[in-house]
Design an enzyme around this catalytic site. Sequence first.
Site, mmCIF file in Angstrom:
data_model
loop_
_atom_site.group_PDB
_atom_site.id
_atom_site.type_symbol
_atom_site.label_atom_id
_atom_site.label_comp_id
_atom_site.label_asym_id
_atom_site.label_seq_id
_atom_site.Cartn_x
_atom_site.Cartn_y
_atom_site.Cartn_z
ATOM 1 N N GLY A 126 62.425 68.153 -33.196
ATOM 2 C CA GLY A 126 62.604 67.390 -32.147
ATOM 3 C C GLY A 126 61.702 66.062 -32.364
ATOM 4 O O GLY A 126 62.020 64.924 -31.687
ATOM 5 N N SER A 127 60.634 65.985 -33.142
ATOM 6 C CA SER A 127 59.859 64.942 -33.449
ATOM 7 C C SER A 127 60.409 64.068 -34.599
ATOM 8 O O SER A 127 59.828 62.743 -34.876
ATOM 9 C CB SER A 127 58.502 65.329 -33.734
ATOM 10 O OG SER A 127 57.723 65.861 -32.468
ATOM 11 N N SER A 133 54.353 63.952 -34.564
ATOM 12 C CA SER A 133 54.501 65.272 -34.056
ATOM 13 C C SER A 133 54.109 65.495 -32.668
ATOM 14 O O SER A 133 53.105 65.307 -32.497
ATOM 15 C CB SER A 133 53.442 66.129 -35.049
ATOM 16 O OG SER A 133 53.463 67.496 -34.429
ATOM 17 N N SER A 161 53.374 68.197 -31.091
ATOM 18 C CA SER A 161 52.251 69.178 -30.574
ATOM 19 C C SER A 161 50.895 68.969 -31.660
ATOM 20 O O SER A 161 49.884 68.949 -31.302
ATOM 21 C CB SER A 161 52.663 70.449 -31.402
ATOM 22 O OG SER A 161 52.880 70.606 -32.694
ATOM 23 N N THR A 181 52.297 70.410 -36.582
ATOM 24 C CA THR A 181 53.410 70.754 -37.405
ATOM 25 C C THR A 181 53.074 70.547 -39.033
ATOM 26 O O THR A 181 52.626 69.361 -39.374
ATOM 27 C CB THR A 181 54.691 70.191 -37.058
ATOM 28 O OG1 THR A 181 54.988 70.553 -35.689
ATOM 29 C CG2 THR A 181 55.849 70.346 -38.016
ATOM 30 N N ARG A 189 61.626 68.707 -28.220
ATOM 31 C CA ARG A 189 62.959 68.160 -28.268
ATOM 32 C C ARG A 189 63.317 67.666 -26.968
ATOM 33 O O ARG A 189 64.147 66.740 -26.523
ATOM 34 C CB ARG A 189 64.000 69.280 -28.485
ATOM 35 C CG ARG A 189 63.976 70.368 -27.457
ATOM 36 C CD ARG A 189 64.919 71.372 -27.984
ATOM 37 N NE ARG A 189 65.065 72.725 -27.126
ATOM 38 C CZ ARG A 189 63.976 73.467 -26.921
ATOM 39 N NH1 ARG A 189 62.828 73.239 -27.736
ATOM 40 N NH2 ARG A 189 64.267 74.393 -26.223
ATOM 41 N N GLU A 224 69.055 74.666 -30.344
ATOM 42 C CA GLU A 224 67.873 75.125 -29.628
ATOM 43 C C GLU A 224 67.980 75.439 -28.382
ATOM 44 O O GLU A 224 67.718 76.544 -27.617
ATOM 45 C CB GLU A 224 66.623 74.186 -30.077
ATOM 46 C CG GLU A 224 66.323 73.943 -31.221
ATOM 47 C CD GLU A 224 65.216 73.023 -31.271
ATOM 48 O OE1 GLU A 224 64.162 73.417 -31.106
ATOM 49 O OE2 GLU A 224 65.438 72.075 -31.987
ATOM 50 N N HIS A 263 86.794 62.957 -48.504
ATOM 51 C CA HIS A 263 86.625 63.354 -49.932
ATOM 52 C C HIS A 263 86.165 64.604 -50.308
ATOM 53 O O HIS A 263 85.819 64.679 -51.551
ATOM 54 C CB HIS A 263 85.587 62.054 -50.484
ATOM 55 C CG HIS A 263 86.213 60.799 -49.962
ATOM 56 N ND1 HIS A 263 87.139 59.830 -50.696
ATOM 57 C CD2 HIS A 263 85.695 59.806 -48.770
ATOM 58 C CE1 HIS A 263 87.468 58.776 -50.116
ATOM 59 N NE2 HIS A 263 86.844 58.740 -49.017
ATOM 60 N N LYS A 293 56.769 79.993 -37.140
ATOM 61 C CA LYS A 293 55.623 79.154 -37.084
ATOM 62 C C LYS A 293 54.453 80.014 -37.229
ATOM 63 O O LYS A 293 53.440 79.743 -37.928
ATOM 64 C CB LYS A 293 55.512 78.283 -35.921
ATOM 65 C CG LYS A 293 56.324 76.810 -35.993
ATOM 66 C CD LYS A 293 55.971 76.027 -34.970
ATOM 67 C CE LYS A 293 57.235 74.704 -35.178
ATOM 68 N NZ LYS A 293 56.876 73.528 -34.173
HETATM 69 C C1 F6R Z 1 60.707 72.385 -30.115
HETATM 70 C C2 F6R Z 1 61.480 71.604 -31.154
HETATM 71 C C3 F6R Z 1 61.154 71.759 -32.474
HETATM 72 C C4 F6R Z 1 59.759 70.878 -32.744
HETATM 73 C C5 F6R Z 1 59.410 71.117 -34.181
HETATM 74 C C6 F6R Z 1 58.258 70.174 -34.583
HETATM 75 O O1 F6R Z 1 61.279 71.913 -28.774
HETATM 76 O O2 F6R Z 1 62.533 70.749 -30.772
HETATM 77 O O3 F6R Z 1 62.212 71.306 -33.140
HETATM 78 O O4 F6R Z 1 60.112 69.603 -32.420
HETATM 79 O O5 F6R Z 1 59.195 72.432 -34.425
HETATM 80 O O6 F6R Z 1 57.166 70.452 -33.626
HETATM 81 P P1 F6R Z 1 56.373 69.282 -33.234
HETATM 82 O O7 F6R Z 1 57.307 68.450 -32.668
HETATM 83 O O8 F6R Z 1 55.325 69.862 -32.303
HETATM 84 O O9 F6R Z 1 55.843 68.351 -34.495
#
Ligand code: F6R
Length: 341
Positions: free
Chosen positions: A50-51, A92, A94, A97, A144, A223, A239, A333
């Site tokens: 999502g990031s 990111s 969070s 990541t 996301r 997701e 192709h 994770k």
């Molecule tokens: C969760 C999502 C995941 C996170 C990914 C990376 O909603 O969409 O795809 O985006 O695991 O984590 P972040 O975004 O925190 O770097």
Amino acid sequence: MKKPFNGTDRMHELVMSLPDQLASGARTAGAARIGRAGGFDSVAVAGMGGSGIGARIAQGLLLDRSRVPVYACNDYDIPAAVSAKALFVAVSYSGNTEETLSAYGQARRRGCRIMAITSGGKLGQSAAKAGYPVLAVPAGMPPRAALGHLFSTLLICLERLGVCESQQRGLEEAVRLMRSRRRSWMAEARTIAKQLDGRLPIVYSTSRMLDAVTDRWRCQLNENAGVLCHTSSLPEHNHNEIVGMGRPDHPGRHVVVVALLDRETHPCTRFRLESVLDITNQAYQLAVRLESEGRSRLARIFSLVMLGDFVSIEVARRQGKDAMDIKRIDELKRRMAQKRG
Ligand code: F6R
């Protein structure tokens, strides 16, 4: 009595807020101290899931419009071409990541000019300590669902740093269009979700600009709705993949093609799309053709992004899946964190 918390309803609210997020991210980036424009020969944007999708959308949007190459990095490593002369943006939500932190570490060692877009975490702390610009996005959302914030923050930074022309008009149009059309797209999404029911969706992109949009559809269906989804890009599909369609076990009945179309889709690609269905003897029987709406590229891209987000919510409802629940990602994770020790 207070209504019990429902993850899918919450996700729905967050999708509804996408235009407001776009407007808010643009304001944040417009006011932030990000330093002088220019002085770099490429841009690398690192982010996962999502990031990461925002960078790919920006790449498609600016494909023939950016003054320097834009790389979207979705891995531990960054391309060799990203040198000390590059601008590196770590995204990111969070801030924790590991792939993005690894790419960020490499960019630091290479001496790139660095910025971070995050709600905090290790990335926020480290970048602030090192004196890099940190653009904060509001905390408390699934990453996301924060696409609007993440994307417009990135885009306006790129604009201010001279990577592209002003994006303001496109952004304003996108926000207006999404606000006025969101309820009708919701209704349309319900119909599309019915057509997807119990089938494997294959989402076709019909222009380079739409490649990231099909990816967004796939990720949201994965997701939010908890279903597998395949994406493919025309004309490249013609192709190779065309030969495999409907084989080996003729899964046609179980597959639904969603073709995303845009006014920049080449007329020959439109003809190819119709020919594919014909040549393969309707290997996949049901084809949903969806045209982007709006004038600017940004509005057209986000018309299809928002519709796809609604579709994922409606499929989640039909599947009885909580759109917030991504336990498998969380578990993976957790295992990776354990491995790091
Ligand atoms: C969760 C999502 C995941 C996170 C990914 C990376 O909603 O969409 O795809 O985006 O695991 O984590 P972040 O975004 O925190 O770097």
